[in-house]
Enzyme design. Sequence first.
Site, mmCIF file in Angstrom:
data_model
loop_
_atom_site.group_PDB
_atom_site.id
_atom_site.type_symbol
_atom_site.label_atom_id
_atom_site.label_comp_id
_atom_site.label_asym_id
_atom_site.label_seq_id
_atom_site.Cartn_x
_atom_site.Cartn_y
_atom_site.Cartn_z
ATOM 1 N N GLY A 41 0.802 -1.231 0.000
ATOM 2 C CA GLY A 41 0.000 0.000 0.000
ATOM 3 C C GLY A 41 0.828 1.271 0.000
ATOM 4 O O GLY A 41 2.023 1.278 -0.314
ATOM 5 N N CYS A 43 1.738 3.026 2.528
ATOM 6 C CA CYS A 43 2.731 3.024 3.602
ATOM 7 C C CYS A 43 4.069 2.470 3.129
ATOM 8 O O CYS A 43 5.097 3.121 3.253
ATOM 9 C CB CYS A 43 2.175 2.194 4.757
ATOM 10 S SG CYS A 43 3.332 1.985 6.096
ATOM 11 N N GLY A 183 1.712 23.491 2.767
ATOM 12 C CA GLY A 183 1.143 22.630 3.815
ATOM 13 C C GLY A 183 2.235 22.240 4.798
ATOM 14 O O GLY A 183 3.094 21.411 4.462
ATOM 15 N N GLY A 184 2.214 22.825 5.974
ATOM 16 C CA GLY A 184 3.234 22.526 6.988
ATOM 17 C C GLY A 184 2.721 21.532 8.005
ATOM 18 O O GLY A 184 2.760 21.780 9.213
ATOM 19 N N GLU A 206 2.164 27.667 5.060
ATOM 20 C CA GLU A 206 1.158 26.991 5.890
ATOM 21 C C GLU A 206 -0.009 27.958 6.136
ATOM 22 O O GLU A 206 0.198 29.092 6.569
ATOM 23 C CB GLU A 206 1.797 26.541 7.211
ATOM 24 C CG GLU A 206 0.834 26.131 8.311
ATOM 25 C CD GLU A 206 -0.125 25.004 7.940
ATOM 26 O OE1 GLU A 206 0.323 23.971 7.439
ATOM 27 O OE2 GLU A 206 -1.344 25.188 8.153
ATOM 28 N N ARG A 273 -4.758 14.237 2.861
ATOM 29 C CA ARG A 273 -5.074 13.097 1.991
ATOM 30 C C ARG A 273 -6.571 12.837 2.056
ATOM 31 O O ARG A 273 -7.223 13.170 3.029
ATOM 32 C CB ARG A 273 -4.274 11.859 2.428
ATOM 33 C CG ARG A 273 -2.774 12.072 2.216
ATOM 34 C CD ARG A 273 -1.959 10.860 2.633
ATOM 35 N NE ARG A 273 -2.261 9.638 1.913
ATOM 36 C CZ ARG A 273 -1.762 9.287 0.738
ATOM 37 N NH1 ARG A 273 -0.907 10.078 0.106
ATOM 38 N NH2 ARG A 273 -2.088 8.138 0.165
ATOM 39 N N ASP A 312 -7.385 4.118 6.153
ATOM 40 C CA ASP A 312 -7.568 5.523 5.774
ATOM 41 C C ASP A 312 -8.946 5.816 5.192
ATOM 42 O O ASP A 312 -9.449 6.932 5.321
ATOM 43 C CB ASP A 312 -6.508 5.930 4.737
ATOM 44 C CG ASP A 312 -5.137 6.175 5.362
ATOM 45 O OD1 ASP A 312 -4.967 5.877 6.557
ATOM 46 O OD2 ASP A 312 -4.241 6.654 4.643
ATOM 47 N N HIS A 444 19.700 3.484 32.891
ATOM 48 C CA HIS A 444 20.545 4.679 32.778
ATOM 49 C C HIS A 444 21.759 4.351 31.915
ATOM 50 O O HIS A 444 22.309 3.267 32.054
ATOM 51 C CB HIS A 444 20.986 5.116 34.172
ATOM 52 C CG HIS A 444 21.900 6.302 34.160
ATOM 53 N ND1 HIS A 444 21.443 7.578 33.881
ATOM 54 C CD2 HIS A 444 23.248 6.403 34.363
ATOM 55 C CE1 HIS A 444 22.463 8.424 33.942
ATOM 56 N NE2 HIS A 444 23.567 7.736 34.217
#
Length: 465
Positions: A41, A43, A183-184, A206, A273, A312, A444
Amino acid sequence: MNEITCKLLVIGAGPGGYTCAIRAGQLGIDTIIVESEKPGGTCLNVGCIPSKALIHAAGEYETVTGVAEGKSALGIFCAKPSLDLGKTIAWKDGIVRRLNGGVAGLLKKAGVRLIAGHARFLDGKSIEVETQSAPQMIHAETVVIATGSEPVALPFLPFGGRVISSTEALALTEIPKKLVVVGGGYIGLELGTAFAKMGASIAVVEAAPRILPQYDSDLSEPVARHLNALGVTVLTGAKAKALVADGTALEIEAADSRQTTLDADRILVTVGRRPLTSGLGLETLDLDMNEPFIRINDQCRTSMRGVFAIGDITGEPMLAHRAMAQGEMVAEIVAGRRRAWDRVSIPAICFTDPEIVTVGLTPSEASGRGFEVKTDLFPFRANGRALTLEREDGFIRTVARADNHLLLGIQGVGAGIAELSAAFSLALEMGARLEDVAMTIHAHPTQSEGFHEAALKSLGHAIHI
Ligand code: FAD
Ligand code: NAD
């Protein structure tokens, strides 16, 4: 016409469709999946995977360039590097090909029949597939629509020539000298940042008052700062108007209503989209819509019995992992299991630099739902690991109920923190409280200690700040 039958037919082999088909195959359901392009697809072919490959390559190039320019504090020196974008794209294509083969192999292993062709409903149980050889008729007891989405075009800037969508941007073999991004949001900033690191001059236009308007400003601010440091021009509250006559520049209206032009050898339009419903014969089904998406219930059932929709095509958030989770659930429902959508959260990651990770509710969303919240953040400038990785910009923030300390949301912004999303999601899904995170030993030195410290801080006893 050749006619075949199956119990389950999945239309579209993106992350939603192929996950559904594989799980159905595992459960012994006689399954067919139809795909008009390559398995995987949006992706896998033109979305998540290629964009992350490009972002990684751009990051590597930026690091070496910084070293060559004497910007490294680490005592490393090297000669000026160069980048052959054609080779980068070939490397990316190799990864995509490997994964295409992987998906096809997994479908086969699960006993799923993969048919290459374009599917169109004749009615709720009969689908005609246009294959390369001849049309094929498939009769199925249950159908899953998983046809995904496609880029939205602006009417005055149709795709073609210099005006490109993410699909073309991910296949460029030369770095544009001047790239204007309209488009941001997710795609514009992920790809815009990558091209900026590769040496392109970038301007982002934007419409909203700030970039990434879907996130709160605490999260988007470090990204805006880094775009500035990269030399990216960001015009917010600005509107793209039209291409100039010879197509070499974009006319825009700035926030103060001033008209201006931005020179561009490419214009990347990333303004969202929309669901891919064309040519699917959906009109024959007359499904209830949640315009422009297909309406579904908590089991991904549409208004027609035996027809499900996932991914989607069903709306926001348009994310691969949501599609996969829906696909897996639907396969189990078809197999007779009792399933419904009961997930606490769907994580979202914006792979900008720094990365943004959000899980669950933000402080304002939680307050908006009537919760009294405790929210605290731990900055990476107080995290030893972040300093050793030169990643001190950013923080991790916890959002918990003030009364019982149940975590409602976890957000973070920082270089390389995408992998922390797993810990955040697990904490939320398991119903963790601040005390659970505080009582968990975090290794850590890791950036994950920022999560531990944010929880401790909320409980009033952070150690490292
Ligand atoms: P799709 O992946 O769109 O798949 C649908 C498939 O159906 C396609 O292969 C299509 O060819 C096929 N199809 C359509 N109609 C028919 C038909 N009639 N007959 C047969 N086949 C048909 N999401 C993330 O979670 N993380 C990311 O990092 C991320 N990055 C992205 C980057 C970019 C540049 C883009 C464009 C998207 C990105 N996304 C990301 C979004 C993600 O790609 C989508 O949410 C996801 O692919 C949706 O999966 P889907 O299965 O619903 O549909
Ligand atoms: P988006 O919704 O993220 O961003 C679109 C941006 O365009 C918004 O900020 C919007 O305000 C702006 N805009 C809209 N019309 C405009 C105009 N006329 N002029 C200027 N700006 C305008 O959409 P996208 O970046 O195209 O991505 C689409 C979807 O793909 C996303 O919603 C997301 O679901 C998915 N995606 C996800 C990832 C990820 O998970 N990392 C990455 C890429 C894409």
